[in-house]
Design a protein around this motif. Structure first.
Motif, PDB file in Angstrom:
ATOM      1  N   SER A 189       0.260  -1.208  -0.157  1.00 35.74           N
ATOM      2  CA  SER A 189      -0.296  -0.083   0.036  1.00 35.74           C
ATOM      3  C   SER A 189       0.788   1.406  -0.133  1.00 35.74           C
ATOM      4  O   SER A 189       1.758   1.250   0.138  1.00 35.74           O
ATOM      5  CB  SER A 189      -1.422   0.481   1.476  1.00 35.74           C
ATOM      6  N   SER A 190       0.203   2.408  -0.384  1.00 36.84           N
ATOM      7  CA  SER A 190       1.242   3.837  -0.376  1.00 36.84           C
ATOM      8  C   SER A 190       0.611   4.317   1.786  1.00 36.84           C
ATOM      9  O   SER A 190       0.024   3.829   1.856  1.00 36.84           O
ATOM     10  CB  SER A 190       0.053   4.893  -1.367  1.00 36.84           C
ATOM     11  N   LEU A 191       1.740   5.228   1.040  1.00 35.43           N
ATOM     12  CA  LEU A 191       2.060   6.057   2.629  1.00 35.43           C
ATOM     13  C   LEU A 191       1.164   6.609   2.909  1.00 35.43           C
ATOM     14  O   LEU A 191       0.330   6.274   4.683  1.00 35.43           O
ATOM     15  CB  LEU A 191       3.130   6.619   2.907  1.00 35.43           C
ATOM     16  N   PRO A 192       0.212   7.409   2.357  1.00 35.57           N
ATOM     17  CA  PRO A 192      -1.398   7.853   2.524  1.00 35.57           C
ATOM     18  C   PRO A 192      -2.312   6.836   3.494  1.00 35.57           C
ATOM     19  O   PRO A 192      -2.836   7.192   4.196  1.00 35.57           O
ATOM     20  CB  PRO A 192      -1.638   8.569   1.169  1.00 35.57           C
ATOM     21  N   ALA A 193      -2.028   5.801   1.860  1.00 34.66           N
ATOM     22  CA  ALA A 193      -2.976   4.638   2.517  1.00 34.66           C
ATOM     23  C   ALA A 193      -3.135   3.748   4.070  1.00 34.66           C
ATOM     24  O   ALA A 193      -3.617   3.826   4.435  1.00 34.66           O
ATOM     25  CB  ALA A 193      -3.157   3.576   1.181  1.00 34.66           C
ATOM     26  N   LYS A 197      -4.569   4.125   8.621  1.00 39.25           N
ATOM     27  CA  LYS A 197      -4.883   2.752   9.354  1.00 39.25           C
ATOM     28  C   LYS A 197      -3.994   3.245  10.774  1.00 39.25           C
ATOM     29  O   LYS A 197      -4.411   2.609  11.853  1.00 39.25           O
ATOM     30  CB  LYS A 197      -4.975   1.678   8.793  1.00 39.25           C
ATOM     31  N   ASP A 198      -2.600   3.587  10.527  1.00 41.98           N
ATOM     32  CA  ASP A 198      -1.797   3.267  11.242  1.00 41.98           C
ATOM     33  C   ASP A 198      -0.770   4.980  10.819  1.00 41.98           C
ATOM     34  O   ASP A 198       0.684   4.335  10.573  1.00 41.98           O
ATOM     35  CB  ASP A 198      -1.122   2.758  10.928  1.00 41.98           C
ATOM     36  N   PRO A 199      -0.986   5.782  11.192  1.00 41.46           N
ATOM     37  CA  PRO A 199      -0.793   7.333  11.829  1.00 41.46           C
ATOM     38  C   PRO A 199       0.758   7.439  12.295  1.00 41.46           C
ATOM     39  O   PRO A 199       1.552   8.105  11.722  1.00 41.46           O
ATOM     40  CB  PRO A 199      -1.800   8.426  12.322  1.00 41.46           C
ATOM     41  N   LEU A 200       0.543   6.715  13.213  1.00 46.71           N
ATOM     42  CA  LEU A 200       1.686   6.509  14.334  1.00 46.71           C
ATOM     43  C   LEU A 200       3.022   6.182  13.415  1.00 46.71           C
ATOM     44  O   LEU A 200       4.317   6.158  13.247  1.00 46.71           O
ATOM     45  CB  LEU A 200       1.616   5.258  15.169  1.00 46.71           C
ATOM     46  N   TYR A 201       2.537   4.867  12.882  1.00 48.65           N
ATOM     47  CA  TYR A 201       3.606   3.612  11.918  1.00 48.65           C
ATOM     48  C   TYR A 201       4.492   4.604  10.588  1.00 48.65           C
ATOM     49  O   TYR A 201       5.157   5.407  10.857  1.00 48.65           O
ATOM     50  CB  TYR A 201       2.752   3.055  11.403  1.00 48.65           C
ATOM     51  N   VAL A 202       3.004   5.701  10.187  1.00 46.10           N
ATOM     52  CA  VAL A 202       3.458   6.696   8.802  1.00 46.10           C
ATOM     53  C   VAL A 202       4.560   7.643   9.334  1.00 46.10           C
ATOM     54  O   VAL A 202       5.844   7.697   9.186  1.00 46.10           O
ATOM     55  CB  VAL A 202       2.304   6.677   7.749  1.00 46.10           C
ATOM     56  N   GLU A 203       4.571   7.808  10.384  1.00 48.06           N
ATOM     57  CA  GLU A 203       4.971   9.370  11.302  1.00 48.06           C
ATOM     58  C   GLU A 203       6.030   8.767  11.495  1.00 48.06           C
ATOM     59  O   GLU A 203       7.788   9.457  11.112  1.00 48.06           O
ATOM     60  CB  GLU A 203       3.568   9.885  12.081  1.00 48.06           C
ATOM     61  N   ILE A 204       6.323   7.848  12.315  1.00 46.60           N
ATOM     62  CA  ILE A 204       7.756   7.507  12.591  1.00 46.60           C
ATOM     63  C   ILE A 204       8.282   7.021  11.260  1.00 46.60           C
ATOM     64  O   ILE A 204       9.468   7.653  11.261  1.00 46.60           O
ATOM     65  CB  ILE A 204       8.012   6.218  13.646  1.00 46.60           C
ATOM     66  N   HIS A 205       7.961   6.537  10.839  1.00 42.81           N
ATOM     67  CA  HIS A 205       9.273   5.636   8.674  1.00 42.81           C
ATOM     68  C   HIS A 205       9.182   6.891   8.240  1.00 42.81           C
ATOM     69  O   HIS A 205      10.151   7.426   7.646  1.00 42.81           O
ATOM     70  CB  HIS A 205       7.737   5.210   8.345  1.00 42.81           C
ATOM     71  N   CYS A 206       8.208   8.715   7.831  1.00 44.61           N
ATOM     72  CA  CYS A 206       8.997   9.304   7.538  1.00 44.61           C
ATOM     73  C   CYS A 206       9.735  10.103   8.282  1.00 44.61           C
ATOM     74  O   CYS A 206      10.591  10.886   7.628  1.00 44.61           O
ATOM     75  CB  CYS A 206       6.990  10.208   7.230  1.00 44.61           C
ATOM     76  N   PHE A 207       9.658  10.053   8.805  1.00 37.39           N
ATOM     77  CA  PHE A 207      10.639  11.157   9.965  1.00 37.39           C
ATOM     78  C   PHE A 207      12.397  10.186   9.647  1.00 37.39           C
ATOM     79  O   PHE A 207      13.223  10.431   9.536  1.00 37.39           O
ATOM     80  CB  PHE A 207      10.088  11.156  11.516  1.00 37.39           C
ATOM     81  N   LYS A 208      12.337   8.811  10.225  1.00 35.31           N
ATOM     82  CA  LYS A 208      13.391   7.913   9.611  1.00 35.31           C
ATOM     83  C   LYS A 208      14.106   7.986   8.394  1.00 35.31           C
ATOM     84  O   LYS A 208      15.303   7.582   7.918  1.00 35.31           O
ATOM     85  CB  LYS A 208      12.920   6.685   9.942  1.00 35.31           C
ATOM     86  N   ASN A 209      12.241   8.251   7.561  1.00 36.13           N
ATOM     87  CA  ASN A 209      13.040   8.202   6.040  1.00 36.13           C
ATOM     88  C   ASN A 209      13.320   9.739   5.540  1.00 36.13           C
ATOM     89  O   ASN A 209      13.327  10.032   4.105  1.00 36.13           O
ATOM     90  CB  ASN A 209      13.299   7.099   5.521  1.00 36.13           C
ATOM     91  N   ARG A 210      13.566  10.492   6.069  1.00 32.20           N
ATOM     92  CA  ARG A 210      12.990  12.226   5.720  1.00 32.20           C
ATOM     93  C   ARG A 210      13.696  12.865   4.695  1.00 32.20           C
ATOM     94  O   ARG A 210      13.499  13.637   3.622  1.00 32.20           O
ATOM     95  CB  ARG A 210      13.364  13.036   6.814  1.00 32.20           C
ATOM     96  N   SER A 211      15.535  11.837   4.082  1.00 35.39           N
ATOM     97  CA  SER A 211      15.994  12.602   3.479  1.00 35.39           C
ATOM     98  C   SER A 211      15.572  11.798   2.095  1.00 35.39           C
ATOM     99  O   SER A 211      15.758  12.374   0.896  1.00 35.39           O
ATOM    100  CB  SER A 211      17.602  11.520   3.080  1.00 35.39           C
ATOM    101  N   ASN A 212      14.670  11.037   1.982  1.00 33.05           N
ATOM    102  CA  ASN A 212      13.609  10.705   0.564  1.00 33.05           C
ATOM    103  C   ASN A 212      12.883  11.686  -0.014  1.00 33.05           C
ATOM    104  O   ASN A 212      11.935  12.282   1.381  1.00 33.05           O
ATOM    105  CB  ASN A 212      13.026   9.263   0.705  1.00 33.05           C
ATOM    106  N   ARG A 216       9.231  12.579   2.873  1.00 31.33           N
ATOM    107  CA  ARG A 216       9.236  13.948   3.513  1.00 31.33           C
ATOM    108  C   ARG A 216       8.288  15.463   2.951  1.00 31.33           C
ATOM    109  O   ARG A 216       8.049  15.903   4.366  1.00 31.33           O
ATOM    110  CB  ARG A 216      10.855  15.111   3.532  1.00 31.33           C
ATOM    111  N   ILE A 217       7.747  14.951   1.720  1.00 33.17           N
ATOM    112  CA  ILE A 217       6.737  15.830   1.585  1.00 33.17           C
ATOM    113  C   ILE A 217       5.933  15.481   2.347  1.00 33.17           C
ATOM    114  O   ILE A 217       5.155  16.098   3.292  1.00 33.17           O
ATOM    115  CB  ILE A 217       6.567  15.902   0.098  1.00 33.17           C
ATOM    116  N   LEU A 218       5.689  14.488   2.658  1.00 32.44           N
ATOM    117  CA  LEU A 218       4.059  13.876   3.228  1.00 32.44           C
ATOM    118  C   LEU A 218       4.587  13.896   4.421  1.00 32.44           C
ATOM    119  O   LEU A 218       3.473  14.302   5.833  1.00 32.44           O
ATOM    120  CB  LEU A 218       4.366  11.661   3.113  1.00 32.44           C
ATOM    121  N   LEU A 219       5.513  13.874   5.541  1.00 30.24           N
ATOM    122  CA  LEU A 219       6.514  13.856   6.761  1.00 30.24           C
ATOM    123  C   LEU A 219       5.667  15.838   7.185  1.00 30.24           C
ATOM    124  O   LEU A 219       4.900  16.410   8.483  1.00 30.24           O
ATOM    125  CB  LEU A 219       7.729  13.824   7.249  1.00 30.24           C
ATOM    126  N   GLU A 220       6.193  16.529   5.662  1.00 29.92           N
ATOM    127  CA  GLU A 220       5.787  18.452   5.841  1.00 29.92           C
ATOM    128  C   GLU A 220       4.102  18.233   5.999  1.00 29.92           C
ATOM    129  O   GLU A 220       3.576  18.941   6.942  1.00 29.92           O
ATOM    130  CB  GLU A 220       6.378  18.527   4.593  1.00 29.92           C
TER     131      GLU A 220
END
Length: 472
Positions: A189-193, A197-212, A216-220
């Protein structure tokens, strides 16, 4: 960043029954969590973990172990070194009480969801044994599974597996058939999808991978709806590479919710953005500083950008030069040399000479003549007719000539370097023990120093030598 005008952020800590004060050394943001490091006057270090601006736990640590959450936050998070204008905004309360460890998790369960509590447990491995934290997270997993909430139990299981990859039970469960569909959902699934279901997971994932870029756009986007301050820190992390005028204006507006424009100017300088070229309103800020007589503050704002200031700031630079304390000028000497290049070469020779004289006198007090000669050389390049510089040059040449120590001493006396002048006159007195002139000068130097007894003693010697001369 010039930190001379930034006061350290002080925290008061209630540790059991005692109150401890300390200064914030640094702060780190890692997704929804923050770590604050505080050092006391006794060089003891306290660390505090926050989640969504709520203090979770903190305590004194002799050492931060590698691999712990605190270590990861300072190595992989958004870090602010104190003193920093944003440090105070980042800390919810400057007075904290260390929570009771034995009642920690029951309290967390009251204020946070179970999956949040499981995540919070992964941030506490500097204070609580890892085995105990694993058991706590495991209990949350089994709670969700017993209730038939397999999505949430899988979310917690992912946290546990990331937190303790060597924990075989978690690894085995991750590979079990009952969670196969959830594996597929997270991997296909895409990160927005997934975020739905799991905003905490996506937020942590995007933060760890914010150089991509995608993450980064989704984290912003996530932070724009949650926490403007963390979004601001995220922008500052790469602002030096993305100097877009609209972006600078946008985040300046956000920043002014947390700091003043006077504080924001040096923050921009730290990420190589010149606010005096990008933000027209900064000119009026400097003008107000000067009207209030805050010359040092104005100088610290402008000196960072002295190589790239619009010509319209030259009048401000002239006012700063004329009113800056000489010791402050010396502390920022290279920048002030560049400042002088912005000033007109006429109309200010008298004022320039007075300032250069003060600077030379301070430098002579702190350095040898050779060093002073070298430091003042750039001023000679800009103002070759300076009488003060001519005298320094002549002193530099006289120092190598033992037959002209009286002249060198006179120069030192003119610059109010009375001890160095006395040394020169002593030299001459030893060479010509019957000559009253160096003795008279030594007497005068002691008078200038306020050493009455010494001056009187040399006055007697001088009077005797004069009588000897007259009767000889």
């Amino acid at each position: 960043m010039n930190k001379e005008l930034i006061m350290p952020t002080e925290m008061t800590i209630k540790d059991k029954k005692q109150l401890v004060k300390g200064n914030v050394i640094r702060a780190a943001v890692f997704a929804r969590s923050k770590v604050i490091e505080v050092m006391t006057a006794d060089n003891e270090r306290y660390y505090f973990i926050y989640y969504k601006n709520t203090l979770i736990y903190g305590d004194k640590l002799d050492k931060v172990e590698e691999g712990t959450f605190i270590s990861k936050a300072f190595s992989e998070g958004l870090v602010i070194q104190s003193p920093h204008p944003l440090a105070t905004a980042l800390i919810p309360h400057l007075s904290v009480s260390i929570p009771n460890k034995s009642r920690l998790f029951p309290q967390l369960e009251i204020h946070f969801s179970l999956e949040e509590m499981a995540y919070i447990a992964t941030t506490l491995d500097s204070f609580i044994e890892k085995e105990q934290l694993i058991k706590t997270i495991d209990k949350v997993f089994f709670h969700f599974r017993r209730d038939g909430n397999f999505m949430k139990s899988f979310q917690v299981l992912q946290m546990l597996n990331n937190f303790a990859p060597a924990f075989k039970s978690a690894k085995d469960r991750m590979g079990s058939q009952e969670f196969h569909s959830y594996h597929h959902f997270y991997h296909s699934s895409s990160l927005p999808a997934i975020f739905k279901k799991d905003p905490l997971y996506v937020e942590i994932h995007c933060f760890k991978n914010r150089s991509n870029p995608e993450e980064r756009i989704l984290l912003e986007e996530i932070l724009s709806k949650q926490d403007g301050l963390i979004g601001l820190l995220l922008w500052l992390e790469t602002a030096d590479k993305l100097q877009e005028p609209k972006s600078i204006e946008k985040y300046t507006e956000i920043a002014l919710s947390f700091v003043t424009m006077e504080e924001w100017i040096p923050i921009l300088g730290e990420v190589n953005i010149n606010p005096f070229c990008e933000l027209p309103e900064t000119k009026s800020i400097i003008q107000k500083m000067l009207q209030k007589g805050h010359y040092t503050q104005a100088a610290l704002c402008l000196l960072n950008f002295i190589d790239d200031l619009p010509a319209s700031y030259d009048a401000f630079l002239k006012e700063i030069w004329e009113n800056s304390d000489s010791k402050f000028v010396i502390a920022h000497f290279d920048e002030f040399i560049k400042l002088l290049q912005h000033l007109p070469h006429d109309e200010k020779s008298k004022q320039l000479e007075q300032k250069v004289f003060q600077i030379a006198a301070i430098l002579l007090e702190e350095h040898d003549l050779n060093t002073v000669h070298e430091k003042l050389a750039p001023i000679q390049t800009l103002h070759p007719d300076s009488e003060v510089i001519r005298k320094i040059n002549e002193m530099f040449e006289l120092e190598e000539n033992p037959d002209r120590m009286m002249e060198l001493g006179d120069f030192y006396a003119e610059f109010k370097q009375f001890d160095k002048a006395i040394d020169c006159f002593f030299w001459e007195m030893e060479l010509q023990p019957q000559n009253p002139s160096p003795v008279r000068k030594i007497c005068k130097m002691y008078q200038n120093k306020g050493m009455v007894n010494e001056a009187a003693a040399y006055q007697k010697v001088y009077a005797q030598l004069k009588r000897n001369q007259e009767t000889g």
